[in-house]
Design an enzyme around this catalytic site. Structure first.
Site, PDB file in Angstrom:
ATOM      1  N   ARG A  91      -1.563  -9.803   7.802  1.00 53.76           N
ATOM      2  CA  ARG A  91      -1.631 -10.382   9.181  1.00 53.76           C
ATOM      3  C   ARG A  91      -0.456 -11.171   9.289  1.00 53.76           C
ATOM      4  NH1 ARG A  91      -6.252 -11.127  12.719  1.00 53.76           N
ATOM      5  NH2 ARG A  91      -5.853 -13.327  13.988  1.00 53.76           N
ATOM      6  N   HIS A 109       8.529  -8.663   0.006  1.00 57.32           N
ATOM      7  CA  HIS A 109       8.159  -7.589   0.565  1.00 57.32           C
ATOM      8  C   HIS A 109       8.870  -6.583  -0.240  1.00 57.32           C
ATOM      9  CE1 HIS A 109       8.122  -4.772   4.100  1.00 57.32           C
ATOM     10  NE2 HIS A 109       9.346  -4.464   3.553  1.00 57.32           N
ATOM     11  N   ASP A 141      10.054 -16.570   9.021  1.00 58.02           N
ATOM     12  CA  ASP A 141      10.306 -17.275  10.294  1.00 58.02           C
ATOM     13  C   ASP A 141       9.412 -16.510  11.476  1.00 58.02           C
ATOM     14  OD1 ASP A 141      11.539 -14.593  11.008  1.00 58.02           O
ATOM     15  OD2 ASP A 141      13.650 -15.503  10.874  1.00 58.02           O
TER      16      ASP A 141
HETATM   17  C1  GRF Z   1       3.197  -6.049  -2.414  1.00 57.61           C
HETATM   18  O1  GRF Z   1       3.781  -4.867  -2.509  1.00 57.61           O
HETATM   19  C2  GRF Z   1       3.902  -7.026  -1.612  1.00 57.61           C
HETATM   20  O2  GRF Z   1       5.181  -6.684  -1.708  1.00 57.61           O
HETATM   21  C3  GRF Z   1       3.479  -6.670  -0.069  1.00 57.61           C
HETATM   22  O3  GRF Z   1       2.037  -6.264  -0.369  1.00 57.61           O
HETATM   23  C4  GRF Z   1       1.715  -5.979  -1.640  1.00 57.61           C
HETATM   24  C5  GRF Z   1       0.801  -6.643  -2.137  1.00 57.61           C
HETATM   25  O4  GRF Z   1       0.324  -6.378  -3.373  1.00 57.61           O
HETATM   26  N1  GRF Z   1       3.704  -7.401   0.781  1.00 57.61           N
HETATM   27  P1  GRF Z   1      -0.677  -7.382  -4.093  1.00 57.61           P
HETATM   28  O5  GRF Z   1      -1.929  -7.664  -3.189  1.00 57.61           O
HETATM   29  O6  GRF Z   1       0.208  -8.821  -4.614  1.00 57.61           O
HETATM   30  O7  GRF Z   1      -1.036  -6.590  -5.344  1.00 57.61           O
END
Ligand code: GRF
Length: 200
Positions: A91, A109, A141
């Protein structure tokens, strides 16, 4: 002791990696004060409960962004959260929420930003044909996947990979990277100059 608040929407493997690091004293000076999901019935919330960590669901569906964020911030403040870790939180944060915790919100990310922001970053990178990808932990940000970078880890793309095997190897590095990034910010020995985080 620093209070972390985790925001997630799903399986929560990054949350588990952070919790494991705290338990193993790899993150020596933090506790997870609360885990908040915007979706009910997700694995991350179940895991938090099993581990005895306070877990809340604050549903977001159909709720205006800032109204939802106000409820989230109220819960974070009630639990004395100083640092927010987004861990698969699907979100967008309102600018208002970001302003409540300036340079205090981290996100992970699964690409080497600024390449491949947004959803399905691993598949985006794979389909593009990159030879190296990885993950990025950054401050949040007002823009998507954009704030100053705390650290990155690289992962080679193998000829034998498909997007799922690549994503799995990136995820292993995510689990290491997030705890390292938390230690950097909690250590406090850094400054952010423009977009550059400089340690020491
Ligand atoms: C991960 O790949 C993270 O980088 C991205 O969303 C995914 C979340 O995975 N933002 P988890 O729920 O931590 O297993």
């Amino acid at each position: 002791m620093h209070n972390l608040g985790i925001l997630l929407s799903g399986r929560g493997s990054n949350f588990i990696a952070i919790a494991d690091s705290i338990d193993a004293v790899r993150i020596p000076n933090a506790r997870i004060a609360v885990v908040i999901s915007n979706k009910a019935d997700v694995a991350g919330i179940e895991t938090a409960k099993q581990r005895g960590i306070k877990a809340l669901v604050i549903p977001s569906k159909g709720v205006p962004r800032e109204e939802h964020d106000r409820a989230v911030v109220a819960a974070l403040k009630e639990n004395s959260v100083e640092w927010i870790c987004l861990a698969g939180y699907l979100r967008l944060l309102s600018p208002w929420l970001v302003q409540q915790f300036p340079q205090r919100i981290l996100n992970i990310h699964p690409s080497l930003l600024p390449a491949f922001p947004g959803l399905d970053a691993q598949k985006q990178a794979f389909d593009y044909g990159v030879k190296v990808s990885g993950c990025t932990v950054h401050f949040v940000d007002e823009q998507l996947d954009h704030g100053a970078i705390i650290l990155q880890k690289t992962v080679p793309v193998l000829d034998t990979d498909d997007d799922r095997t690549l994503a799995a190897r990136i995820l292993e590095q995510e689990h290491v990277a997030y705890s390292e990034a938390i230690n950097i910010v909690l250590g406090g020995r850094y400054k952010v100059a423009g977009r550059r985080l400089i340690q020491g």
